[in-house]
Design a protein around this motif. Structure first.
Motif, PDB file in Angstrom:
ATOM      1  N   ARG A 189       0.841  -1.190   0.000  1.00  0.00           N
ATOM      2  CA  ARG A 189       0.000   0.000   0.000  1.00  0.00           C
ATOM      3  C   ARG A 189       0.877   1.241   0.000  1.00  0.00           C
ATOM      4  N   THR A 190       0.254   2.376  -0.314  1.00  0.00           N
ATOM      5  CA  THR A 190       0.977   3.643  -0.326  1.00  0.00           C
ATOM      6  C   THR A 190       0.193   4.704   0.437  1.00  0.00           C
ATOM      7  N   VAL A 191       0.927   5.703   0.940  1.00  0.00           N
ATOM      8  CA  VAL A 191       0.322   6.843   1.616  1.00  0.00           C
ATOM      9  C   VAL A 191       1.051   8.090   1.140  1.00  0.00           C
ATOM     10  N   GLY A 192       0.292   9.098   0.716  1.00  0.00           N
ATOM     11  CA  GLY A 192       0.873  10.374   0.327  1.00  0.00           C
ATOM     12  C   GLY A 192       1.273  11.163   1.557  1.00  0.00           C
ATOM     13  N   VAL A 193       2.437  11.820   1.481  1.00  0.00           N
ATOM     14  CA  VAL A 193       2.960  12.583   2.612  1.00  0.00           C
ATOM     15  C   VAL A 193       3.263  14.008   2.158  1.00  0.00           C
TER      16      VAL A 193
END
Length: 143
Positions: A82-86
């Motif tokens: 999964r990915t998360v924008g920061v």
């Protein structure tokens, strides 16, 4: 009261005092503790918006974008599942780069964007923070 009973009473009071001090310390830190989450853990955790947390993983290649103001940087953290924008406003560590391990401290916004207040970067090309390596190993994505 005999000397033996006095010693037992004092020992019991000391144990109670140590336990009480520990409970007070834990309750004081309860709201300020920042727990570590990988992007997969964050997805499973549910609503984490507004809580201080740590997000760890790898900076996705090709995801680093610097804003025109020269201070704001946006990038994506991934655990290869999964990915998360920061979004981070400030000076990044010298060792921060795409494809490297990173731990971001901050809060998740209601929109799903992680707003970081602090960025910790890896030490060298083989080093990965132990929490990141463990989380990525648990998701069986460590390459």
């Amino acid at each position: 009261m005999t000397a033996k009973n006095q010693r037992l009473t004092l020992a019991a009071l000391a144990v109670v005092a140590v336990i009480a001090a520990g409970l007070l310390a834990l309750s004081a830190l309860k709201d300020q503790a920042a727990y570590f989450y990988s992007p997969s853990d964050l997805a499973k955790a549910g609503d984490m918006a507004g809580r201080p947390i740590r997000l760890g993983g790898m900076v996705a290649r090709g995801s680093v974008a610097r804003a025109a103001d020269g201070v704001t940087t946006r990038f994506v953290v991934t655990d290869n599942v999964r990915t998360v924008g920061v979004s981070f406003r400030g000076v990044l560590p010298d060792l921060f780069r795409e494809g490297s391990g990173v731990v971001a401290e901050g809060e998740l916004s209601r929109t799903g964007l992680f707003v970081a207040s602090n960025i910790l970067a890896k030490h060298d090309e083989r080093y990965m923070p132990p929490q990141v390596a463990g989380a990525m190993h648990e998701t069986k994505t460590l390459k």
